[in-house]
Write an enzyme that holds these catalytic residues in place. Structure first.
Site, PDB file in Angstrom:
ATOM      1  N   HIS A  67      -2.885 -10.245  -6.970  1.00  0.00           N
ATOM      2  CA  HIS A  67      -3.169  -9.471  -5.648  1.00  0.00           C
ATOM      3  C   HIS A  67      -4.238  -9.993  -5.043  1.00  0.00           C
ATOM      4  O   HIS A  67      -5.436 -10.350  -5.584  1.00  0.00           O
ATOM      5  CB  HIS A  67      -3.304  -7.861  -6.306  1.00  0.00           C
TER       6      HIS A  67
ATOM      7  N   HIS B 113      -5.973   0.625   0.957  1.00  0.00           N
ATOM      8  CA  HIS B 113      -6.783  -0.491   0.537  1.00  0.00           C
ATOM      9  C   HIS B 113      -8.482  -0.372   0.553  1.00  0.00           C
ATOM     10  O   HIS B 113      -9.093  -1.165   0.776  1.00  0.00           O
ATOM     11  CB  HIS B 113      -6.439  -1.805   1.119  1.00  0.00           C
TER      12      HIS B 113
ATOM     13  N   ASP C 225       6.765   0.059  -3.438  1.00  0.00           N
ATOM     14  CA  ASP C 225       5.503   0.033  -3.195  1.00  0.00           C
ATOM     15  C   ASP C 225       4.726   1.337  -3.400  1.00  0.00           C
ATOM     16  O   ASP C 225       4.268   2.083  -2.341  1.00  0.00           O
ATOM     17  CB  ASP C 225       4.789  -0.490  -1.819  1.00  0.00           C
TER      18      ASP C 225
END
Length: 588
Positions: free
Chosen positions: A239, A340, A380
């Site tokens: 990632h 994020h 997700d």
């Protein structure tokens, strides 16, 4: 004198047969029955059906002599089976010891001919006779569609309540990483380290869901990665938030090849360590599963979508961009800032977010799915994705593409929309199973596999299942008021059933681990009740192995306009303003 029925009467009594068409929910998609294995076996009029005055009674459709060992544990009668490997077929489906043992025609061989499975059981090398006896339970499949349980390969294990949402939609296997609502898990699908992996594998014992966990794959040396695979990880996740450099990619894939586990990757959006070409070079032709391959969920901006044309890449989508609608772009910017850990007050963070959300590549993603160039759908979950909408959004995409581009030609399944339906079904059933090394036990309704099944009424197909079976036992159901005099009074909603309780839960669900962990004796004294099933055949596979989704177009992205071309043809489509399988199903 035989009774004659109109086609409509027959369908209402025994379900559709060859040539009949069934609409999937409120979409424009129609599937047509290709084969009727019951009629092929015993002929019309030899069907079995349960109920007062019906066939499955002692000495009639039920054998009076068959012992438990010879009888099915469960038969689903007259079901319309939708399966990317088997096609669109009408059949009885037989289950024994939690496995699918027969697809064909069941009943009492004492008075009926033409009984038995059409398909050989790979464990015995024989066709099961599909005998209904005193030991056999019945589920009426007439007028229902049966599919394999869905598989979601992109799970952020942020909260255990995701499992309830997922199984209520028809998902029976969840693969990913995380440790709960930790900051790392919000952004990355990794369960890092042996201690965290053991805790998550222990937690898996409580849920009616097949589960498997990815470990952190971002590391410049192989030893820390080997430790995690030996601790039970089913694969490694690279990632960008942990640093997906070419060096980390190379080391991670080397360890995966060593242990036969899969690598999933979220590539470098900012192109800090190289562009998409550098990442493809780092793959060195080795198998890898690329997450959200369009890029809105993350990956080299603006052209990560190019990987969908690489033969060693198994590309998947995540469901927020599925399908492209008039609301997609605005929604994504807010999602990305949260997931994020970005700050709207920092210009660089805002620029990072905006670089990932491109209408041109999202539109192209719709087209690549329809071409069979993107092979897998996933969620997700809670990290720019909705865990309960993998199946809905897959079929919404299929509907949108039919509306905008018409029928999809398919040689093996030319009738109605069968080819398109089977292509899209494969994206959340058999293809994720192949990609993650679990297709030997789940992912299709083939004889010999775990009986993880989902039953839908056609009007509710893909939206709200009637029953979800885990390992051949009902684990979840759309159930009415428990205090009512019959099962159906409202309010009806999804409730756990006996397959989700006690030791039945651990007997009917799997925890996937690495073969290396089993060989190493990692779980010898772990006290786990669930069956530990190793992943296998993860490395020597490629796009060619993706069922009905193996297209390899040459993909180009204009760096200025973000226009996407496949084999020289511009890929674009209009955003949808209205979708099926939406508000009319969720008024309450």
């Amino acid at each position: 004198m035989p009774l004659k029925l109109t086609r409509r009467q027959y369908a209402e009594m025994f379900g559709p047969t060859v040539g009949d068409r069934v609409r999937l929910a409120d979409t424009d998609l129609l599937v047509e029955v290709e084969r009727d294995l019951i009629a092929e076996g015993g002929g019309y009029g030899n069907e079995i059906k349960f109920g007062g005055g019906k066939v499955i009674r002692d000495g009639m459709g039920q054998s009076p002599t068959a012992r438990d060992a010879d009888s099915l544990d469960l038969i689903i009668t007259n079901a319309l089976i939708l399966d990317s490997r088997l096609g669109v077929i009408k059949a009885d489906l037989g289950i024994k010891h939690g496995l699918i043992v027969g697809i064909g025609h069941g009943g009492n061989p004492g008075i009926q001919s033409g009984l038995g499975s059409t398909f050989v059981d790979p464990r015995t090398g024989k066709k099961n006779p599909m005998i209904v006896g005193a030991a056999t339970e019945v589920i009426a499949g007439e007028g229902c569609i049966v599919t394999a349980g869905g598989i979601d390969t992109h799970i952020h294990f942020i909260c255990p309540q995701q499992i309830e949402e997922a199984i209520s939609s028809g998902i029976t296997t969840m693969l990913g990483g995380g440790t709960g609502p930790a900051t790392g898990t919000f952004a990355t699908t990794c369960t890092p380290g042996a201690w965290n992996l053991r805790r998550m594998i222990e937690a898996a014992e409580a849920y009616p869901m097949n589960l498997g966990f990815l470990a952190k794959g971002n590391c410049g040396t192989p030893a820390p990665l080997r430790e995690q695979v030996l601790a039970g990880a089913i694969g490694l996740k690279l990632h960008e938030d942990w640093g997906t450099t070419p060096a980390a990619i190379d080391v991670c894939l080397g360890v995966a090849d060593e242990f036969d586990v899969q690598v999933a990757i979220h590539t470098d959006t900012l192109n800090e360590a190289g562009f998409v070409e550098a990442t493809i070079r780092a793959f060195k032709g080795r198998t890898i599963h690329t997450f959200h391959s369009e890029g809105a969920g993350g990956g080299h901006a603006p052209d990560i979508i190019r990987v969908c044309g690489e033969p060693n890449v198994l590309p998947s989508s995540t469901n927020p961009t599925r399908p492209f609608t008039v609301n997609t772009i605005d929604e994504h910017l807010d999602m990305l800032m949260v997931c994020h850990h970005l700050d709207t007050k920092i210009p660089e963070d805002v620029a990072f977010a905006e670089s990932r959300i491109r209408p041109e590549t999202i539109a192209a993603e719709d087209c690549l799915h329809d071409l069979g160039a993107i092979s897998i759908m996933s969620s997700d979950s809670q990290a720019m994705g909705r865990v309960g909408e993998v199946i809905i959004r897959t079929w919404q995409t299929a509907h949108k593409m039919k509306q905008q581009f018409g029928a999809l030609a398919g040689g093996a399944h030319p009738a109605a929309d069968n080819f398109r339906a089977l292509r899209y079904l494969a994206k959340y059933t058999i293809n994720p199973a192949i990609a993650q090394g679990i297709a030997h036990v789940v992912g299709s309704l083939e004889v010999g596999k775990l009986a993880d099944l989902v039953l839908f009424k056609p009007a509710l197909f893909g939206v709200k299942p009637e029953l979800v079976l885990k390992g051949g036992f009902i684990a979840w159901a759309n159930m009415g008021d428990p205090n009512a005099s019959i099962p159906t009074p409202q309010p009806t909603f999804y409730r756990p059933q006996f397959g989700a309780a006690g030791r039945a839960l651990t007997s009917t669900s799997l925890t996937f681990v690495s073969q290396a962990a089993l060989d190493h004796g990692t779980f010898r004294d772990a006290g786990l009740a669930r069956r530990l099933e190793p992943v296998k055949h993860c490395r020597r596979i490629g796009k060619r192995d993706m069922v009905l989704n193996d297209a390899l177009p040459h993909i180009e992205v204009d760096p200025e306009t973000y226009t996407v071309k496949a084999d020289g043809r511009v890929l674009t489509c209009e955003p949808a303003r209205e979708l099926p399988m939406a508000q009319r199903y969720f008024l309450f």
